[in-house]
Design a protein around this motif. Sequence first.
Motif, short mmCIF file in Angstrom:
data_model
loop_
_atom_site.label_atom_id
_atom_site.label_comp_id
_atom_site.label_asym_id
_atom_site.label_seq_id
_atom_site.Cartn_x
_atom_site.Cartn_y
_atom_site.Cartn_z
N GLU A 1 -0.84 7.31 2.58
CA GLU A 1 -0.44 6.92 1.22
C GLU A 1 -1.08 5.59 0.87
OE1 GLU A 1 3.76 7.15 2.23
OE2 GLU A 1 4.00 8.70 0.69
N PHE A 2 -1.71 5.55 -0.28
CA PHE A 2 -2.41 4.35 -0.71
C PHE A 2 -1.48 3.15 -0.79
CE2 PHE A 2 -3.77 1.46 -4.10
CZ PHE A 2 -5.03 1.11 -3.65
N GLU A 3 -0.27 3.38 -1.29
CA GLU A 3 0.67 2.26 -1.49
C GLU A 3 1.00 1.57 -0.18
OE1 GLU A 3 0.96 5.14 -4.82
OE2 GLU A 3 1.01 5.29 -2.63
N ARG A 4 1.20 2.36 0.89
CA ARG A 4 1.51 1.76 2.19
C ARG A 4 0.28 1.06 2.79
NH1 ARG A 4 5.61 6.06 5.23
NH2 ARG A 4 7.33 5.81 3.75
N PHE A 5 -0.87 1.63 2.58
CA PHE A 5 -2.12 1.01 3.01
C PHE A 5 -2.32 -0.32 2.30
CE2 PHE A 5 -6.81 0.68 2.36
CZ PHE A 5 -7.23 0.62 3.68
N ASP A 6 -2.11 -0.33 0.99
CA ASP A 6 -2.22 -1.54 0.18
C ASP A 6 -1.25 -2.60 0.70
OD1 ASP A 6 -2.38 -3.45 -1.80
OD2 ASP A 6 -1.91 -2.12 -3.45
N ARG A 7 -0.01 -2.20 0.96
CA ARG A 7 1.01 -3.14 1.44
C ARG A 7 0.62 -3.73 2.80
NH1 ARG A 7 6.80 -0.60 2.16
NH2 ARG A 7 5.72 0.41 3.90
N HIS A 8 0.05 -2.88 3.66
CA HIS A 8 -0.33 -3.35 4.99
C HIS A 8 -1.44 -4.38 4.91
CE1 HIS A 8 -0.71 -3.08 9.36
NE2 HIS A 8 -2.03 -3.02 9.20
N ILE A 9 -2.43 -4.14 4.06
CA ILE A 9 -3.53 -5.10 3.91
C ILE A 9 -3.01 -6.42 3.34
CG2 ILE A 9 -5.63 -5.58 2.58
CD1 ILE A 9 -6.45 -2.72 2.99
N GLU A 10 -2.10 -6.33 2.39
CA GLU A 10 -1.52 -7.56 1.83
C GLU A 10 -0.72 -8.31 2.89
OE1 GLU A 10 1.61 -8.87 -1.65
OE2 GLU A 10 0.49 -7.00 -1.90
#
Length: 322
Positions: free
Chosen positions: A53-62
């Motif tokens: 899921e893009f949202e979880r990937f985005d959150r992890h990078i942040e």
Amino acid sequence: MKRFAITGVGGFVAPRHLKAIKECGGEVVCALDIHDSVGIIDSYFPQAHFFTEFERFDRHIEKLKREKSGIHYLSICSPNYLHDAHMRLALRNGAHAICEKPLVLTPWNLDALLELEREHQRHIYTILQLRLHPKIIALKEKVQSELAKNPNKIFDLTLTYITSRGKWYFISWKGDESKSGGIASNIGIHFFDMLQWIFGEYKEVQVHHSTPQTKAGFLELQHARVKWFLSVDSQTLPPIAIANNKPTFRSLQIDENEFEFSDGFTDLHTESYKNIMQGQGFRAIEAKASIDLTYKIRFLEPICGDMLHPFLKENNALYSSK
């Protein structure tokens, strides 16, 4: 060690990026793909975090950014229509983007990304591996040498690229022109970039035949006239390819002489990454000419031109079905 994230890790081109990162001494710390058939990661970076899921990937990078570890690069192998969003993700998280072609599908999206590069003081790099091919570099040098002697010389080229695709192709995102840009963007942009790099930017372009499977036309460059033919339809393969059971046919004729460059592609992604990690890769602005050209081709109506590709001349039924 440089830290990487990668999107589209389950796709066709991703293994070339994983291999290049590994060979250049980098580390993939997290990866994204909506599909979970990504066992290829184990061959390179088994400890990488994986997200569907893009949202979880985005959150992890942040999260990595807040923890001061962050990522240095985001490698983008996702479908064409997602490149823009994923490059923006990289920039706003303080990372450089390394993106497959085409960078974007519209010229104005590229303009916005160039502005974001300046705003975030990070770079967008594109993979223009044909520019690193030894035979193509040699061709560019030969052309430049001839133009030094005769600045008005115009070369006559015939470009043919057929790469057969099955029924799955048009069910996937690649068959949706709004997502892939159609075959001019999806398979042709490599060659359109190469030709403009060698012979100068385009002055005129015509489309003589257009279906979702096949496009053909004429391209006038600063120093070349090009008859071009692109197809994913196996029915357009020439007899020689069929006789040899070859699903792909690639040909570039220059002034009626065949230019052979079928080999030498193995390590070009690794070479691209080496250059990028030394700050010498191809920047986003260098993709502008090919993005402008493929966008124009996408919306041109076919006309009955004079400079027909030989395949159209030999197949009246194909040409008349435009």
